[in-house]
Design a protein around this motif. Structure first.
Motif, PDB file in Angstrom:
ATOM      1  N   THR A  48       2.504   1.697  -3.330  1.00  0.00           N
ATOM      2  CA  THR A  48       1.502   2.177  -4.291  1.00  0.00           C
ATOM      3  C   THR A  48       1.442   3.703  -4.274  1.00  0.00           C
ATOM      4  O   THR A  48       1.462   4.364  -5.318  1.00  0.00           O
ATOM      5  N   ARG A  49       1.381   4.259  -3.060  1.00  0.00           N
ATOM      6  CA  ARG A  49       1.241   5.721  -2.952  1.00  0.00           C
ATOM      7  C   ARG A  49       2.508   6.436  -3.411  1.00  0.00           C
ATOM      8  O   ARG A  49       2.446   7.474  -4.066  1.00  0.00           O
ATOM      9  N   THR A  50       3.669   5.875  -3.068  1.00  0.00           N
ATOM     10  CA  THR A  50       4.916   6.526  -3.487  1.00  0.00           C
ATOM     11  C   THR A  50       5.068   6.494  -5.010  1.00  0.00           C
ATOM     12  O   THR A  50       5.434   7.502  -5.627  1.00  0.00           O
TER      13      THR A  50
ATOM     14  N   GLU B 218       0.849  -1.212   0.000  1.00  0.00           N
ATOM     15  CA  GLU B 218       0.000   0.000   0.000  1.00  0.00           C
ATOM     16  C   GLU B 218       0.876   1.250   0.000  1.00  0.00           C
ATOM     17  O   GLU B 218       0.617   2.221  -0.712  1.00  0.00           O
ATOM     18  N   SER B 219       1.929   1.226   0.808  1.00  0.00           N
ATOM     19  CA  SER B 219       2.824   2.380   0.877  1.00  0.00           C
ATOM     20  C   SER B 219       3.546   2.575  -0.458  1.00  0.00           C
ATOM     21  O   SER B 219       3.641   3.700  -0.981  1.00  0.00           O
TER      22      SER B 219
ATOM     23  N   GLY C 100      -3.104   6.636  -6.658  1.00  0.00           N
ATOM     24  CA  GLY C 100      -2.661   6.610  -5.257  1.00  0.00           C
ATOM     25  C   GLY C 100      -3.756   6.215  -4.282  1.00  0.00           C
ATOM     26  O   GLY C 100      -3.619   6.407  -3.078  1.00  0.00           O
TER      27      GLY C 100
ATOM     28  N   ASN D  82      -2.627   2.367  -8.380  1.00  0.00           N
ATOM     29  CA  ASN D  82      -3.683   2.211  -7.373  1.00  0.00           C
ATOM     30  C   ASN D  82      -3.648   0.794  -6.818  1.00  0.00           C
ATOM     31  O   ASN D  82      -2.894  -0.056  -7.298  1.00  0.00           O
TER      32      ASN D  82
END
Ligand code: NAP
Ligand code: COA
Length: 257
Positions: A171-173, A168-169, A238, A186
């Motif tokens: 993905t956002r980065t 998940e982390s 994100g 996403n």
């Protein structure tokens, strides 16, 4: 099938890791049914060949190449072959994963490492290789299949919960770093999905309620991915779509291990 028009992914090429079984297979079929050429990879060539034959009977073009996502060179080779055969790589779905249920005292050092290697490092390997080989120059989108317990303590899943939180982390980065390059990143976090290896393994020690509203289908999951890779989601990056019918935010109905 989904409610989307069947040509919305026409001309696109999609790589799905873990794409020969369970949720990954349904994602592959669904993206293929909507016009994408499909590349599936996982360790077992016999599963890949069986899925490819099924897809081809349904009119889906499919390349089925074995690799272990823990091996960056093997993954790079699959991606190179996909681009050589189909000329592009527009969509990547990281669905390959492994897990077993065990409390921390029964997870060996190597057992914890193995799950993190497949789920988190494997996702990184595939993402980085696809970025370098194609997405960096051309844009595209990535969907990571995670699990809806990033903010929970989840008994008997220390390794997979840590690994999926890492995804998940990541993905956002990736979403932030690559937005200027036209790459959307996403995740979809499935809850309990009927008739899957994941639920079979979880069900061995979790008391999963027999409540239809809490159990999704593989198609439910595939439809969430289809939306995210479609142009209808062109300004979405994100984010995590938790596709679990609300099960994991319902404190009163959560199964007790
Ligand atoms: P599954 O059918 O066992 O899918 C896992 C896939 O990953 C298999 O196709 C497997 O193929 C592949 N794989 C495992 N290790 C690999 C490796 N080292 N390299 C390459 N491929 C590898 O299980 P599923 O239940 O459908 O799970 C699919 C995804 O959904 C997973 O990411 C899982 O964490 C997630 N999820 C599922 C549920 C659920 O309710 N089922 C809930 C939450 C999250 P090979 O054996 O051929 O390698
Ligand atoms: N309980 C406790 N430890 C276990 C275990 C279990 N049920 N299954 C495996 N392990 C341990 C092994 O003992 C080993 O540790 P050790 O060397 O200290 O003994 C370590 O995990 C690696 O096992 P190995 O079988 O060599 O790994 P693998 O790379 O062949 O397989 C797994 C990876 C273990 C995740 C395997 O279950 C798998 O391939 N899963 C894919 C399918 C799946 O999990 N689907 C659901 C998706 S969420």
């Amino acid at each position: 099938m989904s409610d989307f028009k069947d040509n919305i992914l026409q001309g696109r090429v999609a790589l799905i890791t873990g794409g020969a079984t369970g949720i990954g297979k349904e994602i592959s079929r669904t993206l293929g049914k909507h016009g994408a050429k499909i590349v599936i990879t996982s360790r077992k060539q016999e599963n890949l060949d069986a899925a490819r034959q099924e897809f081809e009977k349904e009119g889906i073009e499919c390349l089925a190449l074995s690799s272990d996502v823990r091996n960056p060179e093997a993954v790079e080779q699959v991606i190179a072959s996909a681009i050589e055969k189909y000329g592009s790589l527009n969509i990547v779905v990281n669905c390959a994963a492994g897990m077993f249920l065990a409390p921390i005292e029964r997870i060996s050092y190597n057992g914890f490492k193995t799950v993190v290697d497949i789920d988190l490092l494997g996702t990184y390997n595939v993402t980085k290789a696809a970025f370098t080989a194609y997405l960096k120059e051309h844009g595209g989108c990535i969907v990571n299949i995670t699990a809806p317990f990033e903010h929970w303590g989840v008994s008997s899943m220390a390794h997979v919960a840590a690994a999926k939180a890492g995804v998940e982390s990541l993905t956002r980065t990736c979403a932030v770093e690559w937005a200027p390059l036209g790459i959307r990143v996403n995740s979809v976090a499935p809850g309990f999905i009927a008739e899957t290896e994941g639920v079979k393994r979880a069900g061995e020690s979790m008391n999963i309620p027999d409540d239809k509203s809490l159990k999704g289908t593989r198609q439910d999951l595939a439809n969430a991915v289809l939306f995210l890779v479609s142009d209808s989601a062109s300004f979405i990056s994100g984010v995590c779509i938790r596709a679990d019918g609300s099960a994991t935010i319902d404190l009163l109905r959560m199964p007790v291990v």
